[in-house]
Design a protein around this motif. Structure first.
Motif, PDB file in Angstrom:
ATOM      1  N   ARG A 114      27.381  27.189  44.675  1.00  0.00           N
ATOM      2  CA  ARG A 114      27.891  25.819  44.788  1.00  0.00           C
ATOM      3  C   ARG A 114      29.409  25.780  44.642  1.00  0.00           C
ATOM      4  NH1 ARG A 114      24.022  21.750  43.935  1.00  0.00           N
ATOM      5  NH2 ARG A 114      21.913  22.566  43.754  1.00  0.00           N
ATOM      6  N   ILE A 115      30.063  26.861  44.997  1.00  0.00           N
ATOM      7  CA  ILE A 115      31.496  26.985  44.755  1.00  0.00           C
ATOM      8  C   ILE A 115      32.283  25.907  45.481  1.00  0.00           C
ATOM      9  CG2 ILE A 115      31.996  28.546  46.673  1.00  0.00           C
ATOM     10  CD1 ILE A 115      33.387  28.820  43.087  1.00  0.00           C
ATOM     11  N   TYR A 116      31.742  25.358  46.579  1.00  0.00           N
ATOM     12  CA  TYR A 116      32.467  24.313  47.297  1.00  0.00           C
ATOM     13  C   TYR A 116      32.551  23.032  46.484  1.00  0.00           C
ATOM     14  CZ  TYR A 116      27.661  22.946  48.497  1.00  0.00           C
ATOM     15  OH  TYR A 116      26.346  22.586  48.446  1.00  0.00           O
ATOM     16  N   PHE A 117      31.689  22.880  45.484  1.00  0.00           N
ATOM     17  CA  PHE A 117      31.776  21.729  44.593  1.00  0.00           C
ATOM     18  C   PHE A 117      32.676  22.012  43.390  1.00  0.00           C
ATOM     19  CE2 PHE A 117      27.508  20.070  46.106  1.00  0.00           C
ATOM     20  CZ  PHE A 117      28.049  18.921  46.649  1.00  0.00           C
ATOM     21  N   LEU A 118      32.943  23.276  43.144  1.00  0.00           N
ATOM     22  CA  LEU A 118      33.538  23.673  41.882  1.00  0.00           C
ATOM     23  C   LEU A 118      35.036  23.377  41.876  1.00  0.00           C
ATOM     24  CD1 LEU A 118      32.696  24.847  39.216  1.00  0.00           C
ATOM     25  CD2 LEU A 118      33.251  27.115  40.085  1.00  0.00           C
ATOM     26  N   ASP A 119      35.387  22.113  41.601  1.00  0.00           N
ATOM     27  CA  ASP A 119      36.772  21.670  41.556  1.00  0.00           C
ATOM     28  C   ASP A 119      37.013  21.014  40.208  1.00  0.00           C
ATOM     29  OD1 ASP A 119      39.259  20.619  41.852  1.00  0.00           O
ATOM     30  OD2 ASP A 119      38.808  19.431  43.633  1.00  0.00           O
ATOM     31  N   LEU A 120      37.777  21.694  39.361  1.00  0.00           N
ATOM     32  CA  LEU A 120      38.013  21.175  38.011  1.00  0.00           C
ATOM     33  C   LEU A 120      39.248  20.291  37.951  1.00  0.00           C
ATOM     34  CD1 LEU A 120      37.203  24.283  35.820  1.00  0.00           C
ATOM     35  CD2 LEU A 120      35.704  22.486  36.632  1.00  0.00           C
ATOM     36  N   GLY A 121      39.775  19.878  39.089  1.00  0.00           N
ATOM     37  CA  GLY A 121      40.891  18.963  39.079  1.00  0.00           C
ATOM     38  C   GLY A 121      42.147  19.511  39.724  1.00  0.00           C
ATOM     39  N   ASN A 122      42.340  20.799  39.728  1.00  0.00           N
ATOM     40  CA  ASN A 122      43.489  21.388  40.410  1.00  0.00           C
ATOM     41  C   ASN A 122      43.196  22.841  40.750  1.00  0.00           C
ATOM     42  OD1 ASN A 122      44.558  23.193  38.156  1.00  0.00           O
ATOM     43  ND2 ASN A 122      44.503  21.203  37.131  1.00  0.00           N
ATOM     44  N   GLU A 124      44.893  25.547  40.191  1.00  0.00           N
ATOM     45  CA  GLU A 124      45.154  26.509  39.124  1.00  0.00           C
ATOM     46  C   GLU A 124      43.943  26.653  38.216  1.00  0.00           C
ATOM     47  OE1 GLU A 124      46.590  29.346  36.768  1.00  0.00           O
ATOM     48  OE2 GLU A 124      47.422  28.668  38.680  1.00  0.00           O
ATOM     49  N   ALA A 125      43.281  25.530  37.898  1.00  0.00           N
ATOM     50  CA  ALA A 125      42.074  25.581  37.063  1.00  0.00           C
ATOM     51  C   ALA A 125      40.977  26.362  37.761  1.00  0.00           C
ATOM     52  CB  ALA A 125      41.599  24.169  36.735  1.00  0.00           C
ATOM     53  N   ASN A 126      40.842  26.143  39.068  1.00  0.00           N
ATOM     54  CA  ASN A 126      39.834  26.890  39.827  1.00  0.00           C
ATOM     55  C   ASN A 126      40.101  28.383  39.766  1.00  0.00           C
ATOM     56  OD1 ASN A 126      38.613  24.508  40.558  1.00  0.00           O
ATOM     57  ND2 ASN A 126      39.591  24.411  42.560  1.00  0.00           N
ATOM     58  N   ARG A 127      41.367  28.748  39.994  1.00  0.00           N
ATOM     59  CA  ARG A 127      41.724  30.168  39.967  1.00  0.00           C
ATOM     60  C   ARG A 127      41.472  30.778  38.591  1.00  0.00           C
ATOM     61  NH1 ARG A 127      46.029  28.514  43.539  1.00  0.00           N
ATOM     62  NH2 ARG A 127      47.354  28.063  41.763  1.00  0.00           N
ATOM     63  N   GLN A 128      41.747  30.016  37.549  1.00  0.00           N
ATOM     64  CA  GLN A 128      41.550  30.528  36.194  1.00  0.00           C
ATOM     65  C   GLN A 128      40.073  30.764  35.912  1.00  0.00           C
ATOM     66  OE1 GLN A 128      43.489  28.219  33.175  1.00  0.00           O
ATOM     67  NE2 GLN A 128      42.795  29.529  31.494  1.00  0.00           N
ATOM     68  N   LEU A 129      39.233  29.831  36.354  1.00  0.00           N
ATOM     69  CA  LEU A 129      37.793  29.989  36.135  1.00  0.00           C
ATOM     70  C   LEU A 129      37.267  31.222  36.867  1.00  0.00           C
ATOM     71  CD1 LEU A 129      35.113  29.016  35.025  1.00  0.00           C
ATOM     72  CD2 LEU A 129      34.898  27.515  37.011  1.00  0.00           C
ATOM     73  N   VAL A 130      37.689  31.397  38.112  1.00  0.00           N
ATOM     74  CA  VAL A 130      37.272  32.567  38.878  1.00  0.00           C
ATOM     75  C   VAL A 130      37.774  33.844  38.206  1.00  0.00           C
ATOM     76  CG1 VAL A 130      37.537  33.781  41.068  1.00  0.00           C
ATOM     77  CG2 VAL A 130      37.098  31.326  41.063  1.00  0.00           C
ATOM     78  N   ARG A 135      36.676  38.746  35.343  1.00  0.00           N
ATOM     79  CA  ARG A 135      37.003  39.690  34.263  1.00  0.00           C
ATOM     80  C   ARG A 135      35.753  40.125  33.513  1.00  0.00           C
ATOM     81  NH1 ARG A 135      39.978  37.573  28.936  1.00  0.00           N
ATOM     82  NH2 ARG A 135      39.624  39.352  27.563  1.00  0.00           N
ATOM     83  N   ILE A 136      34.855  39.194  33.243  1.00  0.00           N
ATOM     84  CA  ILE A 136      33.607  39.532  32.558  1.00  0.00           C
ATOM     85  C   ILE A 136      32.791  40.495  33.409  1.00  0.00           C
ATOM     86  CG2 ILE A 136      31.401  38.589  31.749  1.00  0.00           C
ATOM     87  CD1 ILE A 136      33.011  35.983  31.088  1.00  0.00           C
ATOM     88  N   GLY A 137      32.698  40.203  34.706  1.00  0.00           N
ATOM     89  CA  GLY A 137      31.982  41.098  35.606  1.00  0.00           C
ATOM     90  C   GLY A 137      32.612  42.472  35.670  1.00  0.00           C
ATOM     91  N   ALA A 138      33.949  42.521  35.591  1.00  0.00           N
ATOM     92  CA  ALA A 138      34.643  43.807  35.648  1.00  0.00           C
ATOM     93  C   ALA A 138      34.360  44.649  34.412  1.00  0.00           C
ATOM     94  CB  ALA A 138      36.147  43.575  35.787  1.00  0.00           C
ATOM     95  N   VAL A 217      34.909  39.339  23.768  1.00  0.00           N
ATOM     96  CA  VAL A 217      36.200  38.643  23.793  1.00  0.00           C
ATOM     97  C   VAL A 217      36.394  37.913  25.123  1.00  0.00           C
ATOM     98  CG1 VAL A 217      38.707  38.979  23.787  1.00  0.00           C
ATOM     99  CG2 VAL A 217      37.282  40.192  22.131  1.00  0.00           C
ATOM    100  N   ALA A 218      36.014  38.548  26.234  1.00  0.00           N
ATOM    101  CA  ALA A 218      36.152  37.914  27.551  1.00  0.00           C
ATOM    102  C   ALA A 218      35.268  36.671  27.654  1.00  0.00           C
ATOM    103  CB  ALA A 218      35.791  38.921  28.645  1.00  0.00           C
ATOM    104  N   LEU A 219      34.077  36.736  27.093  1.00  0.00           N
ATOM    105  CA  LEU A 219      33.188  35.566  27.091  1.00  0.00           C
ATOM    106  C   LEU A 219      33.772  34.439  26.242  1.00  0.00           C
ATOM    107  CD1 LEU A 219      29.832  37.492  26.831  1.00  0.00           C
ATOM    108  CD2 LEU A 219      30.348  35.839  28.632  1.00  0.00           C
ATOM    109  N   MET A 220      34.401  34.781  25.121  1.00  0.00           N
ATOM    110  CA  MET A 220      35.017  33.760  24.289  1.00  0.00           C
ATOM    111  C   MET A 220      36.186  33.098  25.021  1.00  0.00           C
ATOM    112  SD  MET A 220      33.349  33.160  21.607  1.00  0.00           S
ATOM    113  CE  MET A 220      34.569  31.925  21.186  1.00  0.00           C
ATOM    114  N   ASP A 221      36.917  33.855  25.817  1.00  0.00           N
ATOM    115  CA  ASP A 221      37.996  33.262  26.611  1.00  0.00           C
ATOM    116  C   ASP A 221      37.430  32.269  27.626  1.00  0.00           C
ATOM    117  OD1 ASP A 221      39.883  34.721  25.248  1.00  0.00           O
ATOM    118  OD2 ASP A 221      40.054  36.295  26.775  1.00  0.00           O
ATOM    119  N   LEU A 222      36.285  32.603  28.222  1.00  0.00           N
ATOM    120  CA  LEU A 222      35.635  31.669  29.144  1.00  0.00           C
ATOM    121  C   LEU A 222      35.179  30.418  28.403  1.00  0.00           C
ATOM    122  CD1 LEU A 222      34.411  30.944  31.912  1.00  0.00           C
ATOM    123  CD2 LEU A 222      32.363  32.237  31.246  1.00  0.00           C
ATOM    124  N   ILE A 223      34.637  30.583  27.223  1.00  0.00           N
ATOM    125  CA  ILE A 223      34.187  29.443  26.415  1.00  0.00           C
ATOM    126  C   ILE A 223      35.365  28.541  26.065  1.00  0.00           C
ATOM    127  CG2 ILE A 223      33.274  28.816  24.137  1.00  0.00           C
ATOM    128  CD1 ILE A 223      31.483  31.380  24.434  1.00  0.00           C
TER     129      ILE A 223
END
Length: 248
Positions: A114-122, A124-130, A135-138, A217-223
């Protein structure tokens, strides 16, 4: 100039002025209608964004928190040590650990679809979430750690995420269904065989495993990103581990 010619000339001028005015008015009305339609589309998208994020951001947040909580307890040594003393507790420790990992991957996969819906307002926020989820996947995928405990290649991450998505594609299977599938479906269970062995091995190997520390730690950054106002999880529940045995 005779009267008839003057009247005809004036009538022509009036007609031209009227046509020009009508064209301009129609153009303004068209622009106004387009602007109103654009505003309606933007408003509808904002409502859709709010609805989608309210439906899917919180489940991802809870899944990430449950996953990091389990990793935190494993890294600090007491979860597996306590639960591996009896066979029934050992089964719970393995299955519940596999489930919190799979549930997190499932919600990541749902949001990917559903990435086409995934707009957090700007943007930069989208890029940060991705970037945070990548990073967690890596960390899960990386072969740069001393051992392969809890290593999961990227394609396998996506496959496990797909496996635990429910038929309606809007939520992940619960723990009871997950355990039933592990028992009754050999093909399903095979996807988790190496991870299950990792959990068993970690119970007998002392020390803080760097992959698990980095993953927590990476999961906590996402949280922190998904819940910046600490509305779901207060600061007192947000611990990060280190390889030296410290918390921060």
């Amino acid at each position: 100039m005779n009267t008839e010619l003057l009247v005809a000339t004036l009538s022509g001028i009036v007609a031209l002025v009227s046509a020009a005015y009508s064209t301009q008015a129609n153009r303004k009305n068209s622009l106004l209608a387009n602007d109103l339609e654009r505003q309606k589309v933007e408003h509808r998208r904002a409502l859709e964004r709010q609805d989608v994020m309210s439906r899917f951001r919180d489940p991802l947040l809870w899944a990430a928190f449950d996953f990091q909580s389990r990793l935190f307890n494993i890294v600090n040594g007491y979860f597996l040590r306590i639960h591996f003393t009896e066979s029934r507790d050992r089964q719970y420790a393995i299955r519940s650990t596999l489930h919190v990992l799979a549930e997190y991957l499932g919600w990541v996969e749902i949001l990917r679809h559903r990435i086409y819906f995934l707009d957090l307002g700007n943007k930069e926020a989208n890029r940060q979430l991705v970037a945070l989820s990548t990073r967690i996947g890596a960390v899960l995928n990386s072969d740069g750690y001393p051992d392969r405990h809890f290593q999961l290649f990227r394609s396998d991450q996506r496959a496990i995420g797909e496996l635990v998505i429910a038929d309606d594609k809007d939520h992940c299977m619960g723990y009871a269904e997950f355990c039933t599938r592990l028992e009754s479906d050999p093909e399903f269970a095979d996807w988790f065989a190496r991870l299950s062995a990792s959990v068993t091995e970690l119970a007998s190997i002392p020390g803080r495993h760097p992959r698990l520390v980095d993953l927590q730690v990476a999961l906590m950054d996402l949280i922190d990103f998904l819940d910046p106002e600490q509305e779901r999880f207060p600061q007192k529940r947000r611990f990060r581990t280190t390889t030296e045995g410290q918390l921060y």
